[in-house]
Design a protein around this motif. Structure first.
Motif, PDB file in Angstrom:
ATOM      1  N   UNK A  35      26.573  83.283 -88.109  1.00 23.27           N
ATOM      2  CA  UNK A  35      27.368  83.611 -86.926  1.00 23.27           C
ATOM      3  C   UNK A  35      28.836  83.345 -87.226  1.00 23.27           C
ATOM      4  N   UNK A  36      29.690  83.927 -86.396  1.00 21.68           N
ATOM      5  CA  UNK A  36      31.141  83.756 -86.529  1.00 21.68           C
ATOM      6  C   UNK A  36      31.680  83.473 -85.133  1.00 21.68           C
ATOM      7  N   UNK A  37      32.508  82.422 -85.028  1.00 22.12           N
ATOM      8  CA  UNK A  37      33.129  82.114 -83.739  1.00 22.12           C
ATOM      9  C   UNK A  37      34.495  81.477 -83.958  1.00 22.12           C
ATOM     10  N   UNK A  38      35.297  81.494 -82.916  1.00 18.03           N
ATOM     11  CA  UNK A  38      36.634  80.912 -82.973  1.00 18.03           C
ATOM     12  C   UNK A  38      36.675  79.637 -82.144  1.00 18.03           C
ATOM     13  N   UNK A  39      37.345  78.623 -82.674  1.00 21.02           N
ATOM     14  CA  UNK A  39      37.542  77.375 -81.938  1.00 21.02           C
ATOM     15  C   UNK A  39      38.791  77.511 -81.075  1.00 21.02           C
ATOM     16  N   UNK A  40      38.982  76.620 -80.102  1.00 22.66           N
ATOM     17  CA  UNK A  40      40.158  76.727 -79.232  1.00 22.66           C
ATOM     18  C   UNK A  40      41.494  76.689 -79.985  1.00 22.66           C
ATOM     19  N   UNK A  41      41.514  76.069 -81.166  1.00 20.35           N
ATOM     20  CA  UNK A  41      42.767  76.021 -81.928  1.00 20.35           C
ATOM     21  C   UNK A  41      42.969  77.258 -82.799  1.00 20.35           C
ATOM     22  N   UNK A  42      42.088  78.262 -82.666  1.00 20.57           N
ATOM     23  CA  UNK A  42      42.263  79.531 -83.354  1.00 20.57           C
ATOM     24  C   UNK A  42      41.571  79.661 -84.701  1.00 20.57           C
ATOM     25  N   UNK A  43      40.912  78.599 -85.165  1.00 18.57           N
ATOM     26  CA  UNK A  43      40.193  78.698 -86.442  1.00 18.57           C
ATOM     27  C   UNK A  43      38.933  79.531 -86.263  1.00 18.57           C
ATOM     28  N   UNK A  44      38.640  80.375 -87.232  1.00 16.74           N
ATOM     29  CA  UNK A  44      37.405  81.148 -87.232  1.00 16.74           C
ATOM     30  C   UNK A  44      36.402  80.394 -88.095  1.00 16.74           C
ATOM     31  N   UNK A  45      35.251  80.099 -87.520  1.00 12.95           N
ATOM     32  CA  UNK A  45      34.220  79.315 -88.198  1.00 12.95           C
ATOM     33  C   UNK A  45      33.026  80.209 -88.501  1.00 12.95           C
ATOM     34  N   UNK A  46      32.567  80.143 -89.742  1.00 19.64           N
ATOM     35  CA  UNK A  46      31.335  80.805 -90.168  1.00 19.64           C
ATOM     36  C   UNK A  46      30.513  79.729 -90.880  1.00 19.64           C
TER      37      UNK A  46
END
Length: 114
Positions: A35-46
């Motif tokens: 999955x891919x998602x963005x944290x509130x600080x703008x980082x994209x996490x995979x």
């Protein structure tokens, strides 16, 4: 047997410092759902190991996830917990006992002392 304990440990870590996001399912395979998602600080996490408790997800789905803010690699589908790991472990253990019982029964019929 250790699977539920490991899942419970991961759940505790997530709940200790929980973040929430909406993730997109990028790929689904036998051993990992990415999955891919963005944290509130703008980082994209995979998450490199995939998401925990991915049953029923399909490529392209958007799904709510919960993650450990101190380690965003540790991510699970929202609302799913370690209790989901009990069914596969229980099924495995029951299967092993059925095989053992069958082997013991066959050995006894042929007069082998067990």
């Amino acid at each position: 047997m250790l699977l539920p304990i490991a899942c419970w440990r991961d759940d505790v870590a997530i709940e200790r410092s929980m973040g929430q996001a909406v993730a997109q399912v990028d790929s689904v395979s036998f051993n990992r759902t990415v999955v891919r998602y963005a944290t509130p600080d703008g980082r994209v996490i995979i998450p490199s190991q995939g998401v925990l408790y991915p049953d029923g997800l399909k490529v392209g789905d958007n799904v709510r996830v919960e993650y450990d803010q101190t380690n965003p690699e540790l991510t699970r589908v929202a609302g799913r917990t370690a209790t989901l790991s009990l069914l596969p472990v229980g099924t495995f253990l029951v299967s092993v006992w059925i095989v053992i019982a069958a082997v013991v029964t066959v050995l006894r019929r042929f007069g082998v002392r067990v």
